[in-house]
Write an enzyme that holds these catalytic residues in place. Sequence first.
Site, PDB file in Angstrom:
ATOM      1  N   TYR A 285      -5.768   0.218  15.533  1.00 41.27           N
ATOM      2  CA  TYR A 285      -4.538   0.339  16.512  1.00 41.27           C
ATOM      3  C   TYR A 285      -5.446   0.052  17.872  1.00 41.27           C
ATOM      4  O   TYR A 285      -5.853  -0.896  18.251  1.00 41.27           O
ATOM      5  CB  TYR A 285      -4.417   1.937  16.287  1.00 41.27           C
ATOM      6  CG  TYR A 285      -3.644   1.949  14.851  1.00 41.27           C
ATOM      7  CD1 TYR A 285      -2.257   1.571  14.632  1.00 41.27           C
ATOM      8  CD2 TYR A 285      -4.037   2.568  13.700  1.00 41.27           C
ATOM      9  CE1 TYR A 285      -1.635   1.620  13.660  1.00 41.27           C
ATOM     10  CE2 TYR A 285      -3.438   2.625  12.663  1.00 41.27           C
ATOM     11  CZ  TYR A 285      -2.076   1.982  12.795  1.00 41.27           C
ATOM     12  OH  TYR A 285      -1.453   2.105  11.146  1.00 41.27           O
TER      13      TYR A 285
ATOM     14  N   GLU B  84      -4.479  -1.026   7.963  1.00 43.97           N
ATOM     15  CA  GLU B  84      -3.316  -0.494   8.644  1.00 43.97           C
ATOM     16  C   GLU B  84      -3.565  -1.329   9.993  1.00 43.97           C
ATOM     17  O   GLU B  84      -4.732  -1.381  10.615  1.00 43.97           O
ATOM     18  CB  GLU B  84      -3.354   0.718   8.821  1.00 43.97           C
ATOM     19  CG  GLU B  84      -2.962   1.706   7.533  1.00 43.97           C
ATOM     20  CD  GLU B  84      -2.722   3.200   8.073  1.00 43.97           C
ATOM     21  OE1 GLU B  84      -2.526   3.378   9.249  1.00 43.97           O
ATOM     22  OE2 GLU B  84      -2.760   4.008   7.123  1.00 43.97           O
TER      23      GLU B  84
ATOM     24  N   ARG C 192       0.770  -1.073   0.208  1.00 45.90           N
ATOM     25  CA  ARG C 192      -0.165   0.078  -0.111  1.00 45.90           C
ATOM     26  C   ARG C 192       1.023   1.203  -0.182  1.00 45.90           C
ATOM     27  O   ARG C 192       1.750   1.368   1.060  1.00 45.90           O
ATOM     28  CB  ARG C 192      -0.813   0.063   1.217  1.00 45.90           C
ATOM     29  CG  ARG C 192      -1.864   1.130   1.182  1.00 45.90           C
ATOM     30  CD  ARG C 192      -2.987   0.965   2.269  1.00 45.90           C
ATOM     31  NE  ARG C 192      -3.898   1.918   2.586  1.00 45.90           N
ATOM     32  CZ  ARG C 192      -3.731   2.993   3.535  1.00 45.90           C
ATOM     33  NH1 ARG C 192      -2.819   2.958   4.393  1.00 45.90           N
ATOM     34  NH2 ARG C 192      -4.906   3.942   3.566  1.00 45.90           N
TER      35      ARG C 192
ATOM     36  N   HIS D 142      -8.620   0.192  10.022  1.00 47.96           N
ATOM     37  CA  HIS D 142      -7.240   0.377  10.514  1.00 47.96           C
ATOM     38  C   HIS D 142      -7.333   0.115  12.166  1.00 47.96           C
ATOM     39  O   HIS D 142      -8.167   0.535  13.052  1.00 47.96           O
ATOM     40  CB  HIS D 142      -6.741   1.641  10.381  1.00 47.96           C
ATOM     41  CG  HIS D 142      -6.540   2.496   8.808  1.00 47.96           C
ATOM     42  ND1 HIS D 142      -6.232   3.372   8.550  1.00 47.96           N
ATOM     43  CD2 HIS D 142      -6.682   1.409   7.716  1.00 47.96           C
ATOM     44  CE1 HIS D 142      -5.978   3.423   7.143  1.00 47.96           C
ATOM     45  NE2 HIS D 142      -6.651   2.161   6.773  1.00 47.96           N
TER      46      HIS D 142
ATOM     47  N   TRP E  29       1.260  -1.420   9.157  1.00 52.78           N
ATOM     48  CA  TRP E  29       1.985  -0.093   8.943  1.00 52.78           C
ATOM     49  C   TRP E  29       3.308  -0.063   9.710  1.00 52.78           C
ATOM     50  O   TRP E  29       3.252  -0.375  11.156  1.00 52.78           O
ATOM     51  CB  TRP E  29       1.105   0.983   9.759  1.00 52.78           C
ATOM     52  CG  TRP E  29       1.545   2.359   9.459  1.00 52.78           C
ATOM     53  CD1 TRP E  29       2.695   3.096  10.198  1.00 52.78           C
ATOM     54  CD2 TRP E  29       1.335   3.269   8.271  1.00 52.78           C
ATOM     55  NE1 TRP E  29       2.920   4.393   9.591  1.00 52.78           N
ATOM     56  CE2 TRP E  29       2.224   4.517   8.783  1.00 52.78           C
ATOM     57  CE3 TRP E  29       0.544   3.352   7.323  1.00 52.78           C
ATOM     58  CZ2 TRP E  29       2.002   5.553   7.898  1.00 52.78           C
ATOM     59  CZ3 TRP E  29       0.397   4.316   6.369  1.00 52.78           C
ATOM     60  CH2 TRP E  29       1.450   5.230   6.617  1.00 52.78           C
TER      61      TRP E  29
ATOM     62  N   ASN F 202      -7.016   8.291   2.524  1.00 55.53           N
ATOM     63  CA  ASN F 202      -6.611   7.544   3.969  1.00 55.53           C
ATOM     64  C   ASN F 202      -7.617   8.263   4.945  1.00 55.53           C
ATOM     65  O   ASN F 202      -7.505   9.287   5.260  1.00 55.53           O
ATOM     66  CB  ASN F 202      -5.223   7.672   4.033  1.00 55.53           C
ATOM     67  CG  ASN F 202      -4.976   7.334   5.261  1.00 55.53           C
ATOM     68  OD1 ASN F 202      -4.747   6.032   5.544  1.00 55.53           O
ATOM     69  ND2 ASN F 202      -4.412   8.112   6.382  1.00 55.53           N
ATOM     70  N   GLU F 203      -8.083   7.468   5.882  1.00 55.80           N
ATOM     71  CA  GLU F 203      -8.825   7.860   7.292  1.00 55.80           C
ATOM     72  C   GLU F 203      -9.616   9.146   7.024  1.00 55.80           C
ATOM     73  O   GLU F 203      -9.159  10.241   7.504  1.00 55.80           O
ATOM     74  CB  GLU F 203      -7.865   7.877   8.325  1.00 55.80           C
ATOM     75  CG  GLU F 203      -6.797   6.562   8.499  1.00 55.80           C
ATOM     76  CD  GLU F 203      -6.201   6.632   9.403  1.00 55.80           C
ATOM     77  OE1 GLU F 203      -5.712   7.641  10.268  1.00 55.80           O
ATOM     78  OE2 GLU F 203      -5.312   5.644   9.985  1.00 55.80           O
TER      79      GLU F 203
END
Length: 546
Positions: free
Chosen positions: A231, A258, A85, A229, A287, A162-163
Amino acid sequence: MRPRTPDSPRAVGILAAVLGLLLPLLALATPAHAAPTGFRVENGRLLEASGNDFVMRGVNHAHTWYPDRISSLAHIKAKGANTVRVVLASGQRWTRNDASDVANVVAQCKQNRLICVLEVHDTTGYGEQSGAATLAQAADYWIGVRSALAGQEDHVIVNIGNEPYGNTNYTAWTADTKAAIQKLRNAGFDHTLMVDAPNWGQDWAFTMRDNAASVFAADPDANTVFSIHMYGVFDTAAEISDYLGRFVSAKLPIVVGEFGHNHSDGNPDEDTILAVTQQLGLGYLGWSWSGNGGGVEYLDMVTNFDPNQLTSWGRRIFDGANGIAATSEEAAVYGSGSNDDTTAPTAPGTPSASAVSSSSATLTWGAATDASGVTGYDVVRISDGQESAVTTTAGTSATVTGLSPDTSYTFAVYARDAAGNRSQRSATVTVTTSPGSATGACEIRYRVTSEWPGGFQGEVTVRNTGSSAINGWTLAWAFPADQRITNMWGGTPAQSGADVSVAAASYTAAIPASGSVSLGFTASRTGTTNPSPTAFTLNGAGCSVA
């Protein structure tokens, strides 16, 4: 990457004993669509054009901030990845990656037998992050570099932005994502599209999860993949399994676009992320390869881009249980047969110009060569260092129309081969159109009536300064490369790259002698300035500009 902690409490899912017993909360309605030319989605799975199931196993690479580290793609491949990516910029927050650079990234991906997921990073945290781009602006960027992507549908997936929302006004994600998808489809994109979740990519409010079915149904090609994503929001096995399981049960395509082994907002459960994606046959992209800063340097997989210096995170994702080395399978497109060709054609010869008039010119160039055969050429216009597509042709000449009188234009040409590889750009040619017949038969008044970040509204008044009526007309001008008409009243617009052509509406077609008509329009823009066009033609003849 998600740079900050959400402000609101997150909902916690309940882990089902058996994922197959999860009740889908999302309903899937798959619209009819044309046969795909590359990757496609069927029954909630991402398939290659060959019909092979494709499961992403790869990492993120921060190309836009480290353009001199393009060799990292070869290193990423050598570690076993099948996908990378690639971070790109649309110009709102970071220096724009132009079509030539994007074409080179794609060529490097293909040379290293990687699938390219290309993403615009400027949208990150829109609504909270100062200067962040909208999804509409991201879509305009993709349209602006489409010349580098057309024909690459079996090698490239377009991750729109992205996001694209932080934690403010994130409920707008659904409508904005649908609009961006449809904008790209209307512009001719046949690629699989990927859309990131709001809430800095982590969807703690479940906006993407609960609206994914309607977003998927809004894609006329039924070819959109969702990206979460993971996290600090995903720090338990229950949350990870529940979130991914709901998409699988609803037959909606999902990847972990991610994730990391640690983060400032909490400690994600990377072991479960890797185990559950492997169990469910879902893709993941960690990531990131190298180059992190701002206190999250621990997310580097290698130190200082050196493939021989794996960090603990790098060892985990590449060599650990359910990691890349153990689970990655190369894309079938790089298997035996013609698709094995990853060598680009030679660059076309320098174009020359002939038959130059006030509104058109014919370009001719030397043929490119390629072992598998050259199938076509892409003509691009270059303005302020940015490219815009002009036309595609199978031969070695093309006539460019819609030009303005007494104006200089710079053009170049790319070649394509049967496998979809794109050559380096040819040398450029500059063409100056003739003055035309600006004899006072028409006068143009152009003004910007209002502006806002990323767009503006304008008005064009066409005055007939001749002695006889004009019955039916076409008005043409050239915008800066970053401006595109989004709506118009008083005429019907057509735009190819920077070149605009407007056909009269029924109620503006007649302009009596000494009379005038007015057009209004809205347009998008990515640049910081908003210069007015300096030359206009009416029915091919130049007009004076008031």
